[in-house]
Structures are given as structure tokens and as C-alpha cells.
Motif scaffolding. Sequence first.
Motif, PDB file in Angstrom:
ATOM      1  N   PRO A   4      21.602  40.156  -0.960  1.00 34.77           N
ATOM      2  CA  PRO A   4      22.777  39.358  -1.317  1.00 34.77           C
ATOM      3  C   PRO A   4      22.850  38.075  -0.495  1.00 34.77           C
ATOM      4  N   ALA A   5      23.527  37.080  -1.049  1.00 34.31           N
ATOM      5  CA  ALA A   5      23.755  35.830  -0.325  1.00 34.31           C
ATOM      6  C   ALA A   5      24.725  36.066   0.827  1.00 34.31           C
ATOM      7  N   GLN A   6      25.707  36.934   0.603  1.00 29.14           N
ATOM      8  CA  GLN A   6      26.696  37.263   1.631  1.00 29.14           C
ATOM      9  C   GLN A   6      27.078  38.725   1.491  1.00 29.14           C
ATOM     10  N   VAL A   7      27.584  39.275   2.574  1.00 34.13           N
ATOM     11  CA  VAL A   7      28.087  40.644   2.584  1.00 34.13           C
ATOM     12  C   VAL A   7      29.550  40.591   3.008  1.00 34.13           C
ATOM     13  N   LEU A   8      30.384  41.259   2.235  1.00 27.59           N
ATOM     14  CA  LEU A   8      31.817  41.314   2.492  1.00 27.59           C
ATOM     15  C   LEU A   8      32.147  42.750   2.896  1.00 27.59           C
ATOM     16  N   ARG A  25      36.462  35.639  -2.271  1.00 27.71           N
ATOM     17  CA  ARG A  25      35.203  35.187  -1.691  1.00 27.71           C
ATOM     18  C   ARG A  25      34.213  34.674  -2.732  1.00 27.71           C
ATOM     19  N   LEU A  26      34.158  35.300  -3.911  1.00 28.76           N
ATOM     20  CA  LEU A  26      33.128  34.957  -4.891  1.00 28.76           C
ATOM     21  C   LEU A  26      33.123  33.475  -5.265  1.00 28.76           C
ATOM     22  N   PRO A  27      34.269  32.821  -5.447  1.00 24.53           N
ATOM     23  CA  PRO A  27      34.233  31.388  -5.808  1.00 24.53           C
ATOM     24  C   PRO A  27      33.591  30.498  -4.738  1.00 24.53           C
ATOM     25  N   ASP A  28      33.470  30.984  -3.511  1.00 21.59           N
ATOM     26  CA  ASP A  28      32.835  30.204  -2.437  1.00 21.59           C
ATOM     27  C   ASP A  28      31.318  30.172  -2.576  1.00 21.59           C
ATOM     28  N   LEU A  29      30.756  31.071  -3.381  1.00 24.63           N
ATOM     29  CA  LEU A  29      29.307  31.164  -3.541  1.00 24.63           C
ATOM     30  C   LEU A  29      28.851  30.342  -4.733  1.00 24.63           C
ATOM     31  N   PRO A  30      27.614  29.873  -4.717  1.00 22.18           N
ATOM     32  CA  PRO A  30      27.099  29.150  -5.887  1.00 22.18           C
ATOM     33  C   PRO A  30      26.879  30.105  -7.060  1.00 22.18           C
ATOM     34  N   VAL A  31      26.931  29.566  -8.267  1.00 23.89           N
ATOM     35  CA  VAL A  31      26.657  30.362  -9.462  1.00 23.89           C
ATOM     36  C   VAL A  31      25.256  30.958  -9.331  1.00 23.89           C
ATOM     37  N   ARG A  72      27.144  39.457  -9.050  1.00 25.32           N
ATOM     38  CA  ARG A  72      26.550  38.136  -9.200  1.00 25.32           C
ATOM     39  C   ARG A  72      27.574  37.200  -9.832  1.00 25.32           C
ATOM     40  N   ARG A  73      27.755  36.033  -9.209  1.00 24.52           N
ATOM     41  CA  ARG A  73      28.647  35.028  -9.766  1.00 24.52           C
ATOM     42  C   ARG A  73      27.987  34.388 -10.983  1.00 24.52           C
ATOM     43  N   THR A  74      28.665  34.429 -12.126  1.00 24.83           N
ATOM     44  CA  THR A  74      28.105  33.893 -13.361  1.00 24.83           C
ATOM     45  C   THR A  74      28.709  32.550 -13.760  1.00 24.83           C
TER      46      THR A  74
END
Length: 75
Positions: A4-8, A25-31, A72-74
Motif C-alpha cells: 500500500p501507499a499508506q497504512v492507516l 485519508r483516501l482523498p489525500d492519496l493519488p488516484v 484503491r482510490r479510483t
Amino acid sequence: MSEPAQVLDCRGQRCPLPVIALARRLPDLPVGAVLRVLADDPAAAVDIPAWCRMRGQEFVAAGPDGPGYDVRRTH
């Protein structure tokens, strides 16, 4: 499963707190990036995939080695 890009880390939190943290948190990550949510509340196994369906995000998998859920952010 890819890393993962990040772990929460939401272990010890009761639902709906892990889902709320995921939503923040998800909106802070790139698609296309994957966020792993660590949650040991049994309700998370239902709530996190359900949140993904409602929000149009991709539920990738539950972690094989512990209480982790990959999203995964879509968009």
C-alpha cells in the motif's frame, strides 16, 4: 497483493471510526494508490467493503497476515 501507499492504523477503534478515518485519508492519496486500513473490529470486514461500494472505490482485498483491508482510490 501489492504494497500500500499508506497504512492507516485503526486497531482498537470500534466501527464506524475506521470507516470515517478511511473516508478522510483516501482523498489525500493519488488516484490508483492503495490505502491499507488496519482494523480489528469484526464489523470492519463488512463496513469497509460496503463503504467502497457506496463511494465507488475499489475494495482490493483483506490482508492475509492480519486485520488489514486494502482500498484503491479510483477517483
